[in-house]
Every structure is written in structure tokens, then in C-alpha cells.
Design a protein around this motif. Structure first.
Motif, PDB file in Angstrom:
ATOM      1  N   LYS A  79       0.851  -1.188   0.000  1.00  0.00           N
ATOM      2  CA  LYS A  79       0.000   0.000   0.000  1.00  0.00           C
ATOM      3  C   LYS A  79       0.881   1.231   0.000  1.00  0.00           C
ATOM      4  O   LYS A  79       1.775   1.364   0.840  1.00  0.00           O
ATOM      5  CB  LYS A  79      -0.946   0.042   1.197  1.00  0.00           C
ATOM      6  CG  LYS A  79      -1.755   1.347   1.209  1.00  0.00           C
ATOM      7  CD  LYS A  79      -2.842   1.418   2.240  1.00  0.00           C
ATOM      8  CE  LYS A  79      -3.531   2.780   2.162  1.00  0.00           C
ATOM      9  NZ  LYS A  79      -4.662   2.910   3.102  1.00  0.00           N
ATOM     10  N   TRP A  80       0.612   2.113  -0.932  1.00  0.00           N
ATOM     11  CA  TRP A  80       1.394   3.332  -1.070  1.00  0.00           C
ATOM     12  C   TRP A  80       0.488   4.533  -0.822  1.00  0.00           C
ATOM     13  O   TRP A  80      -0.540   4.700  -1.463  1.00  0.00           O
ATOM     14  CB  TRP A  80       2.006   3.413  -2.471  1.00  0.00           C
ATOM     15  CG  TRP A  80       3.058   2.370  -2.687  1.00  0.00           C
ATOM     16  CD1 TRP A  80       2.858   1.034  -2.910  1.00  0.00           C
ATOM     17  CD2 TRP A  80       4.465   2.569  -2.668  1.00  0.00           C
ATOM     18  NE1 TRP A  80       4.064   0.386  -3.033  1.00  0.00           N
ATOM     19  CE2 TRP A  80       5.071   1.297  -2.899  1.00  0.00           C
ATOM     20  CE3 TRP A  80       5.284   3.679  -2.490  1.00  0.00           C
ATOM     21  CZ2 TRP A  80       6.446   1.130  -2.945  1.00  0.00           C
ATOM     22  CZ3 TRP A  80       6.656   3.518  -2.543  1.00  0.00           C
ATOM     23  CH2 TRP A  80       7.228   2.250  -2.770  1.00  0.00           C
ATOM     24  N   ARG A  81       0.913   5.348   0.125  1.00  0.00           N
ATOM     25  CA  ARG A  81       0.152   6.557   0.456  1.00  0.00           C
ATOM     26  C   ARG A  81       0.933   7.760  -0.058  1.00  0.00           C
ATOM     27  O   ARG A  81       2.065   8.000   0.370  1.00  0.00           O
ATOM     28  CB  ARG A  81      -0.050   6.650   1.969  1.00  0.00           C
ATOM     29  CG  ARG A  81      -0.829   7.855   2.413  1.00  0.00           C
ATOM     30  CD  ARG A  81      -0.857   7.913   3.933  1.00  0.00           C
ATOM     31  NE  ARG A  81      -1.613   9.046   4.409  1.00  0.00           N
ATOM     32  CZ  ARG A  81      -1.546   9.483   5.655  1.00  0.00           C
ATOM     33  NH1 ARG A  81      -0.748   8.901   6.527  1.00  0.00           N
ATOM     34  NH2 ARG A  81      -2.279  10.506   6.035  1.00  0.00           N
ATOM     35  N   ILE A  82       0.338   8.497  -0.950  1.00  0.00           N
ATOM     36  CA  ILE A  82       1.031   9.605  -1.604  1.00  0.00           C
ATOM     37  C   ILE A  82       0.787  10.901  -0.840  1.00  0.00           C
ATOM     38  O   ILE A  82      -0.334  11.373  -0.739  1.00  0.00           O
ATOM     39  CB  ILE A  82       0.562   9.749  -3.064  1.00  0.00           C
ATOM     40  CG1 ILE A  82       0.775   8.436  -3.823  1.00  0.00           C
ATOM     41  CG2 ILE A  82       1.302  10.887  -3.751  1.00  0.00           C
ATOM     42  CD1 ILE A  82       0.223   8.442  -5.220  1.00  0.00           C
ATOM     43  N   GLU A  83       1.858  11.445  -0.280  1.00  0.00           N
ATOM     44  CA  GLU A  83       1.825  12.702   0.456  1.00  0.00           C
ATOM     45  C   GLU A  83       0.957  12.604   1.713  1.00  0.00           C
ATOM     46  O   GLU A  83       0.453  11.544   2.064  1.00  0.00           O
ATOM     47  CB  GLU A  83       1.334  13.855  -0.429  1.00  0.00           C
ATOM     48  CG  GLU A  83       2.459  14.626  -1.089  1.00  0.00           C
ATOM     49  CD  GLU A  83       3.267  15.448  -0.088  1.00  0.00           C
ATOM     50  OE1 GLU A  83       2.820  15.660   1.048  1.00  0.00           O
ATOM     51  OE2 GLU A  83       4.368  15.868  -0.454  1.00  0.00           O
ATOM     52  N   THR A  90      -2.482  17.296  -8.239  1.00  0.00           N
ATOM     53  CA  THR A  90      -3.193  16.186  -8.883  1.00  0.00           C
ATOM     54  C   THR A  90      -2.313  15.516  -9.931  1.00  0.00           C
ATOM     55  O   THR A  90      -2.267  14.285 -10.029  1.00  0.00           O
ATOM     56  CB  THR A  90      -4.492  16.688  -9.523  1.00  0.00           C
ATOM     57  OG1 THR A  90      -5.335  17.240  -8.506  1.00  0.00           O
ATOM     58  CG2 THR A  90      -5.233  15.564 -10.226  1.00  0.00           C
ATOM     59  N   LYS A  91      -1.600  16.312 -10.698  1.00  0.00           N
ATOM     60  CA  LYS A  91      -0.692  15.767 -11.701  1.00  0.00           C
ATOM     61  C   LYS A  91       0.377  14.913 -11.050  1.00  0.00           C
ATOM     62  O   LYS A  91       0.710  13.815 -11.537  1.00  0.00           O
ATOM     63  CB  LYS A  91      -0.054  16.913 -12.499  1.00  0.00           C
ATOM     64  CG  LYS A  91       0.905  16.447 -13.590  1.00  0.00           C
ATOM     65  CD  LYS A  91       1.489  17.646 -14.343  1.00  0.00           C
ATOM     66  CE  LYS A  91       2.479  17.181 -15.412  1.00  0.00           C
ATOM     67  NZ  LYS A  91       3.065  18.342 -16.151  1.00  0.00           N
ATOM     68  N   TYR A  92       0.913  15.382  -9.934  1.00  0.00           N
ATOM     69  CA  TYR A  92       1.944  14.633  -9.202  1.00  0.00           C
ATOM     70  C   TYR A  92       1.388  13.304  -8.683  1.00  0.00           C
ATOM     71  O   TYR A  92       2.024  12.258  -8.813  1.00  0.00           O
ATOM     72  CB  TYR A  92       2.464  15.487  -8.052  1.00  0.00           C
ATOM     73  CG  TYR A  92       3.195  14.724  -6.981  1.00  0.00           C
ATOM     74  CD1 TYR A  92       4.480  14.248  -7.192  1.00  0.00           C
ATOM     75  CD2 TYR A  92       2.588  14.481  -5.751  1.00  0.00           C
ATOM     76  CE1 TYR A  92       5.153  13.540  -6.205  1.00  0.00           C
ATOM     77  CE2 TYR A  92       3.251  13.775  -4.761  1.00  0.00           C
ATOM     78  CZ  TYR A  92       4.530  13.312  -4.987  1.00  0.00           C
ATOM     79  OH  TYR A  92       5.183  12.608  -4.009  1.00  0.00           O
ATOM     80  N   VAL A  93       0.202  13.347  -8.062  1.00  0.00           N
ATOM     81  CA  VAL A  93      -0.408  12.127  -7.531  1.00  0.00           C
ATOM     82  C   VAL A  93      -0.649  11.121  -8.650  1.00  0.00           C
ATOM     83  O   VAL A  93      -0.312   9.934  -8.525  1.00  0.00           O
ATOM     84  CB  VAL A  93      -1.723  12.448  -6.797  1.00  0.00           C
ATOM     85  CG1 VAL A  93      -2.485  11.163  -6.474  1.00  0.00           C
ATOM     86  CG2 VAL A  93      -1.443  13.223  -5.515  1.00  0.00           C
ATOM     87  N   ASN A  94      -1.236  11.568  -9.731  1.00  0.00           N
ATOM     88  CA  ASN A  94      -1.569  10.650 -10.817  1.00  0.00           C
ATOM     89  C   ASN A  94      -0.330  10.087 -11.499  1.00  0.00           C
ATOM     90  O   ASN A  94      -0.306   8.912 -11.894  1.00  0.00           O
ATOM     91  CB  ASN A  94      -2.473  11.349 -11.835  1.00  0.00           C
ATOM     92  CG  ASN A  94      -3.865  11.616 -11.277  1.00  0.00           C
ATOM     93  OD1 ASN A  94      -4.265  11.016 -10.275  1.00  0.00           O
ATOM     94  ND2 ASN A  94      -4.597  12.513 -11.906  1.00  0.00           N
ATOM     95  N   MET A  95       0.702  10.889 -11.630  1.00  0.00           N
ATOM     96  CA  MET A  95       1.960  10.409 -12.201  1.00  0.00           C
ATOM     97  C   MET A  95       2.554   9.319 -11.308  1.00  0.00           C
ATOM     98  O   MET A  95       2.976   8.255 -11.787  1.00  0.00           O
ATOM     99  CB  MET A  95       2.935  11.569 -12.340  1.00  0.00           C
ATOM    100  CG  MET A  95       4.322  11.176 -12.843  1.00  0.00           C
ATOM    101  SD  MET A  95       5.418  12.614 -12.949  1.00  0.00           S
ATOM    102  CE  MET A  95       5.574  13.035 -11.199  1.00  0.00           C
ATOM    103  N   THR A  96       2.564   9.555  -9.995  1.00  0.00           N
ATOM    104  CA  THR A  96       3.112   8.584  -9.049  1.00  0.00           C
ATOM    105  C   THR A  96       2.276   7.312  -9.023  1.00  0.00           C
ATOM    106  O   THR A  96       2.812   6.196  -9.051  1.00  0.00           O
ATOM    107  CB  THR A  96       3.176   9.200  -7.638  1.00  0.00           C
ATOM    108  OG1 THR A  96       3.894  10.435  -7.698  1.00  0.00           O
ATOM    109  CG2 THR A  96       3.860   8.260  -6.671  1.00  0.00           C
TER     110      THR A  96
END
Length: 217
Positions: free
Chosen positions: A21-25, A48-54
Motif C-alpha cells: 500500500k502506497w500513500r502519496i503525500e 493532482t498531476k503529481y499524484v496521478n503520475m506517481t
């Protein structure tokens, strides 16, 4: 991702379990650094761009792994009140435990800073491609059902699981009637405070589970 998926190739030395499980920010409006103003729509689009890219990289390498959104912080409390989900409460208690200000919906409707942050929060909730929503849910346990309802109604999370990764209460002695006036003068909390806080936390967990919160911490 390759170092922590425990697939036997290029794993971190000594890794015992996969990180699946990966939690972004976390609390993005508090910790996300940007050259854009934190009230601009541009900062929400950037995040949003950063989250979706990751998330895309994670899913490309490990499609079954879970990606969750950054823990939502207290801006959602104000938004949920503003949108009428804590009715019939007449005002929202904005407090740092030393001072307290009660805001009405009318007052909040003229607060450009709040309205911009509300818009940005809803934007990222609707546009970030994640599997689960992580929330920092403090405050009154009685608000939990409508908090979840707001996320599903207003933030379009649909059937995405909701997690409370921080929480319990009472959050603030000025906002929460459960606090007692007893002071900690001898290194021990008053028995009445220990009793009622313990009861509060139990109710918080029960209400969360009853409303199908997936994970509590």
C-alpha cells in the motif's frame, strides 16, 4: 517500488514483507510546496498531476498494489459544516485550544481563502486516480456518518474505501463539551477526564466501523 515489492529481484536487503500500500503525500494543503499560491486552482492541478503520475508508476509495476490519497486534514471539517452536513449546528468552532471563534455559514461564504481551499480539495478528490481515501478525522464522533456522506456525495469517491489514518478525540477543549475543568497538577489526569476520553474513543471507533470505514489508526 522495485526495492520494496519483494518479488525477489532487486529487493531491499532484509526486506521481510512487500510494501503493497502506497500513500502519496499527507495533508497536502499543509505540506505541499509550490510556487503557486495555495489558494490558486493551479496548485490543486499541480498536486493532482503529481499524484496521478506517481500512482501510474506504481500501478504499472505492481497493478494489485493499493494507492491511497494523502490524509485530508481539518479543511474538510469546515467544508462539511459549510455544505450543511452538520445541521442543525448553528456555527463552526474554529479554535487552537487557546482562542475560539464560532463561524456561521454566512460568514464563511465571504471568506475567499476558505472558498478557494474548499474548491481545491474537491478538485483533487474528484481528479486524483487513487484506490482509497485517507482522512484525518478528529472531533465529535457524532459527525462521522455525515462526514462519510459528504465525501461520497460531494467528492465523488463513490465506492472507494475510506480510511481514518489519524483520529479520535476530543480534539479541542474549547470546542468539545467532554473536556473537564480539572487540571493536571500532580502528573495524573483527573479520573473523570480519563473516563470520558476513553468512552469518547470507543464511540469514535464504533461509529467509524458502523459506517464502513475500512481502516482505523
Amino acid at each position: 517500488i522495485d526495492r520494496y515489492d519483494k518479488d525477489g529481484t532487486n529487493d531491499m536487503p532484509g526486506l521481510k514483507f512487500p510494501v503493497n500500500k502506497w500513500r502519496i503525500e499527507t495533508e497536502w494543503q499543509s505540506f505541499w510546496c509550490s510556487s503557486n499560491a495555495d489558494t490558486s486552482l493551479a496548485v490543486a492541478k499541480e498536486f493532482t498531476k503529481y499524484v496521478n503520475m506517481t500512482a501510474n508508476v506504481i500501478k504499472t509495476k505492481q497493478p494489485t498494489f493499493t494507492v491511497s490519497f494523502a490524509g485530508m486534514d481539518l479543511i474538510h471539517d469546515k467544508t462539511i459544516f459549510y455544505d450543511g452536513y452538520t445541521s442543525p449546528e448553528p456555527s463552526y468552532c474554529l479554535s487552537n485550544c487557546n482562542t475560539s471563534i464560532s463561524l456561521t455559514q454566512t460568514q464563511m461564504s465571504t471568506d475567499a481563502n476558505f472558498l478557494a481551499k474548499r474548491r481545491n480539495m474537491i478538485y483533487i478528490l474528484r481528479n486524483c486516480n487513487v484506490d482509497e481515501i485517507d482522512i484525518h478525522q478528529y472531533g465529535r464522533w457524532q459527525y462521522i456518518p455525515n462526514t462519510i456522506k459528504w465525501y461520497k456525495d460531494s467528492a465523488y469517491t463513490g465506492t472507494k474505501p475510506i480510511n481514518f489514518l489519524e483520529g479520535a478525540g476530543p480534539f479541542c477543549k474549547l470546542c468539545e463539551p467532554i473536556y473537564h475543568l480539572g487540571t493536571d497538577t500532580d502528573g495524573r489526569l483527573p479520573a473523570s477526564l480519563v473516563r470520558d476520553n476513553s468512552s469518547y474513543v470507543v464511540y469514535w471507533h464504533m461509529m467509524s466501523l458502523a459506517n464502513k470505514v475500512k481502516f482505523l489508526s
